[in-house]
Design a protein around this motif. Structure first.
Motif, short mmCIF file in Angstrom:
data_model
loop_
_atom_site.label_atom_id
_atom_site.label_comp_id
_atom_site.label_asym_id
_atom_site.label_seq_id
_atom_site.Cartn_x
_atom_site.Cartn_y
_atom_site.Cartn_z
N ARG A 213 28.26 33.66 52.03
CA ARG A 213 29.15 34.65 51.42
C ARG A 213 30.22 33.95 50.59
NH1 ARG A 213 33.86 37.71 51.64
NH2 ARG A 213 34.83 36.73 53.44
N SER A 214 30.18 34.21 49.29
CA SER A 214 31.22 33.68 48.41
C SER A 214 32.52 34.46 48.61
CB SER A 214 30.79 33.78 46.95
OG SER A 214 29.65 33.00 46.70
N PRO A 215 33.66 33.82 48.39
CA PRO A 215 34.92 34.57 48.44
C PRO A 215 34.90 35.70 47.41
CG PRO A 215 35.33 32.21 48.42
CD PRO A 215 33.88 32.39 48.14
N ARG A 216 35.38 36.85 47.82
CA ARG A 216 35.48 37.97 46.89
C ARG A 216 36.55 37.67 45.84
NH1 ARG A 216 35.28 40.40 52.10
NH2 ARG A 216 33.26 41.39 52.48
N THR A 217 36.49 38.43 44.74
CA THR A 217 37.41 38.17 43.63
C THR A 217 38.87 38.23 44.07
OG1 THR A 217 35.80 39.14 42.11
CG2 THR A 217 38.04 38.87 41.29
N ASN A 218 39.24 39.24 44.87
CA ASN A 218 40.63 39.37 45.30
C ASN A 218 41.02 38.28 46.29
OD1 ASN A 218 38.88 40.83 47.25
ND2 ASN A 218 40.82 41.20 48.30
N GLU A 219 40.03 37.71 47.02
CA GLU A 219 40.34 36.67 48.00
C GLU A 219 40.64 35.33 47.33
OE1 GLU A 219 37.63 38.38 51.72
OE2 GLU A 219 36.84 36.84 50.37
N SER A 220 40.02 35.08 46.17
CA SER A 220 40.21 33.79 45.51
C SER A 220 41.01 33.88 44.21
CB SER A 220 38.83 33.17 45.20
OG SER A 220 38.08 34.02 44.36
N SER A 221 41.53 35.05 43.90
CA SER A 221 42.25 35.23 42.64
C SER A 221 43.43 34.29 42.52
CB SER A 221 42.72 36.69 42.53
OG SER A 221 43.49 36.87 41.36
N THR A 222 43.65 33.80 41.32
CA THR A 222 44.78 32.89 41.07
C THR A 222 46.04 33.64 40.68
OG1 THR A 222 44.12 32.65 38.75
CG2 THR A 222 43.18 31.08 40.32
N VAL A 223 45.99 34.98 40.63
CA VAL A 223 47.13 35.78 40.17
C VAL A 223 47.65 36.65 41.32
CG1 VAL A 223 47.94 37.44 38.45
CG2 VAL A 223 46.13 35.81 37.87
N ILE A 224 48.96 36.76 41.43
CA ILE A 224 49.58 37.55 42.49
C ILE A 224 49.63 39.02 42.07
CG2 ILE A 224 51.72 37.95 43.77
CD1 ILE A 224 52.33 34.97 43.46
N ASN A 225 49.33 39.93 43.02
CA ASN A 225 49.49 41.37 42.80
C ASN A 225 50.67 41.83 43.64
OD1 ASN A 225 49.36 44.15 42.77
ND2 ASN A 225 47.13 44.25 43.01
N ASP A 226 51.81 42.10 42.96
CA ASP A 226 53.02 42.54 43.67
C ASP A 226 53.47 43.91 43.19
OD1 ASP A 226 53.78 41.84 41.13
OD2 ASP A 226 55.54 40.68 41.73
N LEU A 227 52.49 44.76 42.86
CA LEU A 227 52.82 46.12 42.45
C LEU A 227 53.66 46.82 43.51
CD1 LEU A 227 52.38 48.59 40.53
CD2 LEU A 227 50.36 49.13 41.92
N ASN A 228 53.25 46.70 44.76
CA ASN A 228 54.01 47.26 45.88
C ASN A 228 54.96 46.18 46.40
OD1 ASN A 228 54.98 48.30 48.29
ND2 ASN A 228 52.98 49.03 49.00
N PRO A 229 56.27 46.38 46.29
CA PRO A 229 57.22 45.32 46.70
C PRO A 229 57.19 45.03 48.19
CG PRO A 229 58.38 47.36 46.18
CD PRO A 229 56.97 47.56 45.75
N PHE A 230 56.56 45.89 49.01
CA PHE A 230 56.49 45.66 50.44
C PHE A 230 55.12 45.12 50.88
CE2 PHE A 230 60.38 47.95 50.52
CZ PHE A 230 61.01 47.57 51.69
N PHE A 231 54.18 44.99 49.95
CA PHE A 231 52.86 44.47 50.32
C PHE A 231 52.32 43.68 49.14
CE2 PHE A 231 48.23 45.50 51.57
CZ PHE A 231 48.14 44.28 52.22
N ILE A 232 52.50 42.36 49.19
CA ILE A 232 52.12 41.47 48.10
C ILE A 232 50.78 40.82 48.43
CG2 ILE A 232 52.78 39.41 46.79
CD1 ILE A 232 55.71 40.14 47.45
N ARG A 233 49.87 40.84 47.46
CA ARG A 233 48.54 40.28 47.64
C ARG A 233 48.40 39.00 46.82
NH1 ARG A 233 48.32 45.83 47.52
NH2 ARG A 233 46.92 46.88 48.97
N ARG A 234 47.93 37.96 47.47
CA ARG A 234 47.79 36.65 46.83
C ARG A 234 46.43 36.07 47.20
NH1 ARG A 234 51.88 32.70 45.75
NH2 ARG A 234 53.35 33.97 46.94
N GLY A 235 45.70 35.54 46.21
CA GLY A 235 44.42 34.91 46.49
C GLY A 235 44.57 33.42 46.76
N ASN A 236 43.46 32.82 47.16
CA ASN A 236 43.43 31.37 47.41
C ASN A 236 42.24 30.79 46.67
OD1 ASN A 236 43.33 28.77 48.34
ND2 ASN A 236 43.09 29.30 50.50
N PRO A 237 42.48 30.14 45.53
CA PRO A 237 41.36 29.64 44.72
C PRO A 237 40.60 28.48 45.37
CG PRO A 237 43.45 28.92 43.80
CD PRO A 237 43.79 29.90 44.88
#
Length: 904
Positions: A626-650
């Motif tokens: 199983r390859s890492p999914r796009t959101n799991e390895s993304s190099t860009v932070i998603n901080d749309l929600n200031p209380f739940f920030i999503r960060r990938g690990n390339p």
């Protein structure tokens, strides 16, 4: 607890009164014309007056049979056996033994079909098929196929609409052997009437290639085929219904079908506001409770099923067309439109733990989700040539979803003091267009057993997401000092995805039942993202933060398989090794990409053994990368929600999964014993786990890491058998789940172990011509333990008691009722929940059987609540949602194309 024991005792007494008493036997011995005993002859016991089914059995190795229970009446015995003419015996039973002696069956030299299933026998087995006679299971005139399937032993339909048969998920449903609305189980089951069906076949289907060549390739799927009654063929039939009730509740249904040997045509339509879906239910369950910001927590160690909370309005329309140009050359096409409007409120309470600053969170939610869905399916199958076949499939899909959510969240510290208030307004608009296209060609070559196949599959989609979020935060710095902040966020996302697959397969016979197989697969996945995000902090002089980028994720996988196959009647073996090359490249366009290339050796094996008719064992092993999914390895932070920030690990590595599964199916149709058992063990190396950090202001940041091993074991069995002399059947159900993994929370590894056990018992009568009785209970317990927060170890139990009665007072007047009682308890929450649900319906069919009047009463106790509890890596959550509650509807149904048939 005494309640279920009392209910079971009452049910046993009722069944003893209603059903047949144990009696002296009716027996005999079946032989051929040369006096050879015939084993497995089906013997049906019927009422002579109207051929009503009473019971059935089969002969043993000596040809003997016996009925140990029968009513005092003029009876008819029907004897059916493959290759022989049906034979009938008339008897008058007066509670005295009857010995029919030898029954002679004559060979049927003019029989054309390979398999003939008697219309009266409830269940028979042929090859990889279990066939149920629909007339043996009580259905009402308003029941759909979903209601019929729930009555069949060994089949289940869960709350997500998934059909499970023989321990496997049903992937396709056919009508008269042909696809109906793309074979989508939910559409077929919810929109076709049960009283139109003569037979239900549960088929352990081989792959298209194996069906052509006769050589197993290890690919199996369970499908269901519904055979229409003869009276429903070559003429139009269907129903038109409408109903109105209190509180402006309404519904209307329409379906019309015309099936001839060459052409099939169907049209359906629905409109209601009583929380009834008519399409694939999974589309409604996505974010159905309005909690969208953390709904993608895929690390839950308790699999919980969402339900349709709130109030749902549904509109459905669809048309299906199929035509057979010549034998085994078929074209099918269908179009389906679905509109849903789901709105309501819910309240959530969450116990969160983060090593150093545990806290509680409560949220009040209001949601409204409107979705519009268009689906067009087509398929062409040409198997008219004995040496080759061609299959073409396609699907066009368009979705338009708008969701508005309001949430007021409150964060409390361990001393129950309010620390932060978070009020958020969401508006999410998602549109998606997708094309799926698949072509497969299979060719037999001159040498027996030699064949090849080629295939191409593509899935191209474009998805646009417009997200608007308004957040107002109040923090308690001290008792007299408050800090306020207000944030406006816009995020526009465009996703263009393309997946392309090519395959080539070749089979070479080695002699006897032995074969060599070579298979080659090429998969290319290309995902492009175009992101625009603007965040404005209103309380900081409208300070703006702009994020604009284009992102690309490309993955290529090339797999070569070399396998050995042994294909005999009782034993099938498919085993080999796969050589896989996996290349990945991803990152922001115009920046240096992350690239990786790996090589893997993946063994696989499938063994199926069928020692005798009705018994099957299957063992499957496979290694999956199983390859890492796009959101799991993304190099860009998603901080749309200031209380739940999503960060990938390339830097994530691939996850290696070893998957073992064992399946056992045993069906003894002499004793009516049905057993299905499954066991699955999954072991993951370099498991991809969440890495969670929660700061002092309750802001959660989630990324992913590779961490050690993960072990998961699931087992389940379903055992069903008749109780001799009582005219009853009991079913025992058990499932268990064990999951051990790690998660990183605030830089500390948290070892999590989750265990769940469910056991259930159901009792029901077997003779359902007049009455259908059911009584049962299910009890489940979940234990979840944590290495860093041992005081938060959790025990959660759920008790479910249920009963139902479906009774025909006359041929025209029917009454049915269901009562369910739920008890939820949890050591992490101070209160238990008791939830009784009571439904009832009365229907009357006018003399000519074409007009039906029905009174439906739902949730008579008016509990109007929906309840869910779940666990994730670092919190427990309890959600109570507003639901539709009590309603009463009076409806009228007109049967289209109904006619009275002459009885033979």
């Amino acid at each position: 607890m005494k309640s279920p024991q009392i209910l079971i005792l009452v049910f046993l007494l009722l069944s003893k009164v209603v059903l047949c008493q144990s009696a002296p036997p009716i027996k005999g011995r079946v032989v051929s014309e040369n006096k050879t005993p015939l084993e497995l002859v089906s013997v049906a016991l019927l009422k002579q007056k109207d051929s009503t089914y009473i019971n059935y059995t089969i002969t043993d190795v000596t040809g003997a049979f016996a009925f140990l229970e029968a009513p005092k009446d003029s009876l008819l015995l029907q004897f059916s056996y493959l290759g022989y003419m049906s034979h009938f015996e008339h008897v008058s039973y007066a509670n005295k033994p009857i010995d029919l002696g030898e029954i002679l069956l004559k060979e049927d030299t003019y029989q054309l079909e390979a398999v003939t299933i008697s219309a009266e026998i409830p269940v028979q087995i042929k090859e990889d098929t279990i066939a149920f006679n629909a007339n043996s299971f009580k259905v009402n005139s308003s029941d759909n196929l979903e209601m019929l399937l729930k009555k069949l032993p060994g089949l289940e339909i869960d709350s997500n609409g998934k059909v499970v048969a023989q321990g496997n998920e049903v992937t396709k449903i056919y009508v008269d052997g042909k696809e109906f609305f793309g074979g989508d189980p939910a559409i077929v089951l919810k929109n076709l009437s049960a009283d139109a069906i003569a037979k239900i076949e549960v088929i352990d289907k081989k792959s298209d290639e194996a069906e052509l060549t006769g050589v197993t390739d290890g690919n199996k799927q369970v499908v269901i085929n519904f055979t229409l009654k003869a009276s429903k063929k070559n003429q139009g039939f269907g129903k038109a219904s409408a109903g109105i009730g209190l509180d402006s509740r309404y519904f209307s249904n329409f379906n019309y079908n015309k099936f001839s040997p060459k052409t099939q045509f169907s049209i359906i339509g629905k409109l209601n506001n009583i929380n009834i879906t008519g399409s694939n239910i999974q589309g409604f369950l996505e974010n159905a409770d309005g909690i969208a910001d953390e709904s993608d927590d895929d690390d839950s160690n308790i699999t919980s099923s969402k339900s349709l909370s709130g109030y749902l309005k549904t509109g459905v329309s669809g048309v299906n067309f199929g035509h057979e140009f010549k034998e085994k050359e078929v074209f099918n096409a269908d179009y389906f439109y679905n509109l849903s409007d789901n709105r309501g409120t819910s309240f959530s309470k969450r116990i969160s733990f983060s090593n150093t600053n545990n806290f509680d969170y409560e949220a009040e939610n209001t949601f409204n989700k409107v979705s519009k869905n268009h689906n067009f399916n087509f398929n062409y199958k040409n198997r008219s040539n004995k040496t080759n076949s061609l299959i073409i499939r396609g699907r066009l899909n368009a979705d338009d979803v708008v969701q508005n959510t309001s949430r007021a969240g409150f964060y409390y510290d361990e001393d129950e003091a309010l620390q932060t208030t978070n009020v958020q307004e969401y508006r999410n608009k998602n549109t998606k267009k997708a094309l799926l296209f698949n072509v497969n060609y299979y060719q037999k070559l001159k040498k027996a057993g030699r064949s090849f196949s080629v295939g191409f599959n593509t899935n191209v989609s474009k998805k646009e997401k417009d997200n608007t979020q308004h957040t107002f935060i109040t923090r308690n710095i001290s008792s007299d000092n408050l800090s306020n902040s207000e944030i406006l966020a816009l995020r526009d996302e465009v996703f263009n995805n393309g997946q392309y697959k090519f395959n080539f397969k070749y089979t070479e016979p080695l002699g006897g039942y032995h074969y060599f197989k070579f298979q080659s697969f090429l998969k290319v996945l290309n995902q492009k993202e175009d992101i625009y995000q603007l965040k404005t902090t209103v309380t900081d002089d409208n300070a703006e933060e702009l994020l604009v980028y284009k992102y690309n994720n490309r993955e290529g996988s090339y797999q070569n398989r070399m396998a050995y196959s042994y294909s005999a009647k009782k034993l099938n073996v498919f085993t080999g090794v796969e050589l896989q090359e996996l290349d990945r490249s991803f990152g922001v366009i115009n920046q240096d990409n992350f690239t990786s290339s790996q090589f893997y050796v993946n063994p696989f094996s499938t063994v199926q053994y069928k020692p005798k008719q009705g018994v099957k064992y299957r063992l499957v092993y496979k290694r999956i990368i199983r390859s890492p999914r796009t959101n799991e390895s993304s190099t860009v932070i998603n901080d749309l929600n200031p209380f739940f920030i999503r960060r990938g690990n390339p830097d994530l590595k691939t996850e290696k999964n070893d998957d073992f599964s064992l399946l056992a199916n045993i069906y003894n149709y002499k004793s009516s014993l049905n057993f299905t058992g499954t066991m699955r063990y999954q072991f993951s190396q370099d498991a991809i786990i969440p890495n969670i950090v929660i700061d002092d202001e309750f802001v959660k940041t989630r990324s992913y890491i590779n961490s050690g091993d993960r072990r998961r074991l699931t087992t389940a069995f379903n055992f069903s058998k008749k109780i001799k002399g009582l005219g009853m059947r009991y079913t025992i159900k058990n499932s268990s789940f064990y999951d051990a993994y790690t998660a990183l929370v605030n830089l500390q590894l948290n070892d999590v172990v989750a265990k769940e056990v469910l056991i259930g018992l159901t009792l029901e009568n077997t003779a359902k011509n007049l009455m259908d009785l059911k009584l049962g209970t299910q009890y489940s317990v979940n234990n979840t333990s944590f290495s860093i927060e041992k005081d938060l170890n959790r025990t959660y139990t759920k008790q479910h008691y249920f009963s139902s009665v479906d009774y025909d007072f006359t041929k025209q007047l029917n009454f049915n009722t269901q009562f369910d009682y739920f008890v939820f308890s949890d050591n992490q929450f101070s209160t238990n929940l008791h939830l009784p649900i009571w439904n009832m319906a009365i229907s009357y069919t006018v003399k000519n059987s074409s007009n039906i009047v029905k009174l439906v009463l739902i949730d008579l106790l008016d509990k109007n609540v929906d309840f869910e509890r779940r666990s994730t890596t670092n919190y427990f959550e309890e959600t109570t949602s507003e639901s539709l509650g009590r309603y009463i509807i009076l409806s009228y149904t007109y049967r289209l194309g109904n006619r009275n048939n002459n009885k033979n």
